[in-house]
Design a protein around this motif. Sequence first.
Motif, PDB file in Angstrom:
ATOM      1  N   ARG A   1       6.448   2.761  -0.366  1.00 58.23           N
ATOM      2  CA  ARG A   1       5.377   1.785  -0.164  1.00 58.23           C
ATOM      3  C   ARG A   1       5.513   1.159   1.222  1.00 58.23           C
ATOM      4  O   ARG A   1       6.608   1.006   1.752  1.00 58.23           O
ATOM      5  N   ARG A   2       4.354   0.817   1.791  1.00 54.34           N
ATOM      6  CA  ARG A   2       4.325   0.083   3.059  1.00 54.34           C
ATOM      7  C   ARG A   2       3.964  -1.357   2.718  1.00 54.34           C
ATOM      8  O   ARG A   2       2.874  -1.632   2.195  1.00 54.34           O
ATOM      9  N   ILE A   3       4.901  -2.267   2.999  1.00 59.54           N
ATOM     10  CA  ILE A   3       4.680  -3.651   2.625  1.00 59.54           C
ATOM     11  C   ILE A   3       4.718  -4.539   3.854  1.00 59.54           C
ATOM     12  O   ILE A   3       5.393  -4.248   4.843  1.00 59.54           O
ATOM     13  N   THR A   4       3.959  -5.613   3.785  1.00 63.60           N
ATOM     14  CA  THR A   4       4.042  -6.663   4.792  1.00 63.60           C
ATOM     15  C   THR A   4       4.611  -7.909   4.123  1.00 63.60           C
ATOM     16  O   THR A   4       4.402  -8.133   2.923  1.00 63.60           O
ATOM     17  N   MET A   5       5.318  -8.712   4.899  1.00 67.70           N
ATOM     18  CA  MET A   5       5.979  -9.878   4.331  1.00 67.70           C
ATOM     19  C   MET A   5       5.853 -11.074   5.269  1.00 67.70           C
ATOM     20  O   MET A   5       5.567 -10.929   6.465  1.00 67.70           O
ATOM     21  N   ARG A   6       6.082 -12.239   4.707  1.00 64.18           N
ATOM     22  CA  ARG A   6       6.060 -13.471   5.494  1.00 64.18           C
ATOM     23  C   ARG A   6       6.948 -14.503   4.812  1.00 64.18           C
ATOM     24  O   ARG A   6       6.949 -14.645   3.584  1.00 64.18           O
ATOM     25  N   GLY A   7       7.718 -15.225   5.604  1.00 60.98           N
ATOM     26  CA  GLY A   7       8.517 -16.320   5.072  1.00 60.98           C
ATOM     27  C   GLY A   7       7.650 -17.487   4.670  1.00 60.98           C
ATOM     28  O   GLY A   7       6.618 -17.761   5.310  1.00 60.98           O
ATOM     29  N   ASP A   8       8.040 -18.180   3.619  1.00 64.06           N
ATOM     30  CA  ASP A   8       7.225 -19.303   3.139  1.00 64.06           C
ATOM     31  C   ASP A   8       7.091 -20.398   4.187  1.00 64.06           C
ATOM     32  O   ASP A   8       6.102 -21.141   4.194  1.00 64.06           O
ATOM     33  N   ALA A   9       8.072 -20.534   5.075  1.00 66.08           N
ATOM     34  CA  ALA A   9       8.007 -21.558   6.119  1.00 66.08           C
ATOM     35  C   ALA A   9       7.329 -21.061   7.390  1.00 66.08           C
ATOM     36  O   ALA A   9       7.123 -21.856   8.323  1.00 66.08           O
ATOM     37  N   ASN A  10       6.982 -19.776   7.444  1.00 64.06           N
ATOM     38  CA  ASN A  10       6.355 -19.213   8.644  1.00 64.06           C
ATOM     39  C   ASN A  10       4.838 -19.269   8.526  1.00 64.06           C
ATOM     40  O   ASN A  10       4.277 -19.196   7.428  1.00 64.06           O
ATOM     41  N   VAL A  11       4.176 -19.346   9.673  1.00 65.38           N
ATOM     42  CA  VAL A  11       2.713 -19.408   9.691  1.00 65.38           C
ATOM     43  C   VAL A  11       2.095 -18.039   9.916  1.00 65.38           C
ATOM     44  O   VAL A  11       0.880 -17.857   9.714  1.00 65.38           O
ATOM     45  N   VAL A  12       2.914 -17.061  10.330  1.00 63.28           N
ATOM     46  CA  VAL A  12       2.399 -15.707  10.558  1.00 63.28           C
ATOM     47  C   VAL A  12       3.296 -14.715   9.821  1.00 63.28           C
ATOM     48  O   VAL A  12       4.437 -15.017   9.475  1.00 63.28           O
ATOM     49  N   GLU A  13       2.739 -13.523   9.586  1.00 63.65           N
ATOM     50  CA  GLU A  13       3.508 -12.482   8.918  1.00 63.65           C
ATOM     51  C   GLU A  13       4.553 -11.895   9.872  1.00 63.65           C
ATOM     52  O   GLU A  13       4.499 -12.098  11.088  1.00 63.65           O
ATOM     53  N   ASP A  14       5.490 -11.159   9.290  1.00 67.54           N
ATOM     54  CA  ASP A  14       6.484 -10.465  10.113  1.00 67.54           C
ATOM     55  C   ASP A  14       5.773  -9.511  11.072  1.00 67.54           C
ATOM     56  O   ASP A  14       4.693  -8.975  10.745  1.00 67.54           O
ATOM     57  N   PRO A  15       6.356  -9.263  12.249  1.00 70.07           N
ATOM     58  CA  PRO A  15       5.642  -8.491  13.280  1.00 70.07           C
ATOM     59  C   PRO A  15       5.225  -7.096  12.841  1.00 70.07           C
ATOM     60  O   PRO A  15       4.168  -6.602  13.260  1.00 70.07           O
TER      61      PRO A  15
ATOM     62  N   PRO B   1       5.081  -3.957   9.580  1.00 66.27           N
ATOM     63  CA  PRO B   1       5.230  -3.639   8.155  1.00 66.27           C
ATOM     64  C   PRO B   1       6.512  -2.842   7.927  1.00 66.27           C
ATOM     65  O   PRO B   1       7.127  -2.331   8.872  1.00 66.27           O
ATOM     66  N   TYR B   2       6.899  -2.703   6.684  1.00 64.95           N
ATOM     67  CA  TYR B   2       8.123  -2.002   6.320  1.00 64.95           C
ATOM     68  C   TYR B   2       7.792  -0.856   5.381  1.00 64.95           C
ATOM     69  O   TYR B   2       7.143  -1.067   4.344  1.00 64.95           O
ATOM     70  N   ASP B   3       8.212   0.354   5.754  1.00 69.44           N
ATOM     71  CA  ASP B   3       8.082   1.510   4.866  1.00 69.44           C
ATOM     72  C   ASP B   3       9.387   1.638   4.079  1.00 69.44           C
ATOM     73  O   ASP B   3      10.452   1.911   4.660  1.00 69.44           O
TER      74      ASP B   3
ATOM     75  N   VAL C   1       0.856  -1.186   0.000  1.00 78.36           N
ATOM     76  CA  VAL C   1       0.000   0.000   0.000  1.00 78.36           C
ATOM     77  C   VAL C   1       0.888   1.231   0.000  1.00 78.36           C
ATOM     78  O   VAL C   1       2.078   1.168   0.340  1.00 78.36           O
ATOM     79  N   ALA C   2       0.318   2.362  -0.373  1.00 71.36           N
ATOM     80  CA  ALA C   2       1.051   3.623  -0.314  1.00 71.36           C
ATOM     81  C   ALA C   2       1.238   4.039   1.143  1.00 71.36           C
ATOM     82  O   ALA C   2       0.425   3.704   2.020  1.00 71.36           O
ATOM     83  N   VAL C   3       2.316   4.782   1.374  1.00 69.22           N
ATOM     84  CA  VAL C   3       2.587   5.261   2.723  1.00 69.22           C
ATOM     85  C   VAL C   3       1.795   6.546   2.957  1.00 69.22           C
ATOM     86  O   VAL C   3       1.951   7.522   2.219  1.00 69.22           O
ATOM     87  N   PRO C   4       0.890   6.579   3.953  1.00 67.79           N
ATOM     88  CA  PRO C   4       0.115   7.797   4.204  1.00 67.79           C
ATOM     89  C   PRO C   4       1.018   8.986   4.513  1.00 67.79           C
ATOM     90  O   PRO C   4       1.924   8.905   5.342  1.00 67.79           O
ATOM     91  N   ASP C   5       0.763  10.089   3.824  1.00 67.28           N
ATOM     92  CA  ASP C   5       1.526  11.332   4.006  1.00 67.28           C
ATOM     93  C   ASP C   5       3.032  11.108   3.792  1.00 67.28           C
ATOM     94  O   ASP C   5       3.864  11.817   4.392  1.00 67.28           O
ATOM     95  N   GLY C   6       3.372  10.142   2.967  1.00 65.78           N
ATOM     96  CA  GLY C   6       4.780   9.861   2.708  1.00 65.78           C
ATOM     97  C   GLY C   6       5.158  10.167   1.268  1.00 65.78           C
ATOM     98  O   GLY C   6       4.388  10.766   0.502  1.00 65.78           O
TER      99      GLY C   6
END
Length: 208
Positions: free
Chosen positions: A129-143, A145-147, A119-124
């Motif tokens: 971009r603000r992205i969320t990620m997850r490892g293929d072997a993980n069951v949950v996303e990273d704690p 998001p990353y701008d 998604v776009a970064v609000p007021d940025g």
Amino acid sequence: MTSPTTVTKPTKPTKPTTRAEARTSQVVTPRRRPLSRVGDAMLVLAAATGALCIALTIAAAVFDIRVTLFSTGSMSPTIPAGAAAVARGIPASEVRVGDVVTVERAGKLPITHRVTSVVAVPDGDPEARRITMRGDANVVEDPFPYDVERVRIVMFSVPGIAPLIDGVGTPPVMAGVTGAATVLVVAIFWPRRDRGDRSRRRRPRGRA
């Protein structure tokens, strides 16, 4: 009247009359030593390795290409532990869901996971971009998001070569490679007389 035609018989090559002439008439072809052949092969390998290093250096500078080593299996089975991945830098605006990207983190090691949302970064910055990620072997996303304004997208990976690449860069290995290369160069280019040259330089001794 016609004059008789003279037929010239081909002359036979003269045979050597002395042992000295027989020795000098033989063509001596020097044989290459095994060390010389091994040295040539090593020089070709060194030249190819040097050309590869130069190509990787140019690619890193011009196309922002990096090699990422995976010590954990968070991206297994796509990229298992011990693999090395080649990634290219791209603007964050080009990131799409499903891409495997490397993100730089302040004060921490970079992380390489699969993008789950963008998604776009609000007021940025419009390009950020603000992205969320997850490892293929993980069951949950990273704690968190990353701008980001720029990431490196993984183009391909090679399993099992991360320890080799990591080991080559250690001081003991570099010292060993440097020492071996020095010995090889000295052994190849050290001046030596060839047996064929010595035999050709001998003056034949004729009979009295």
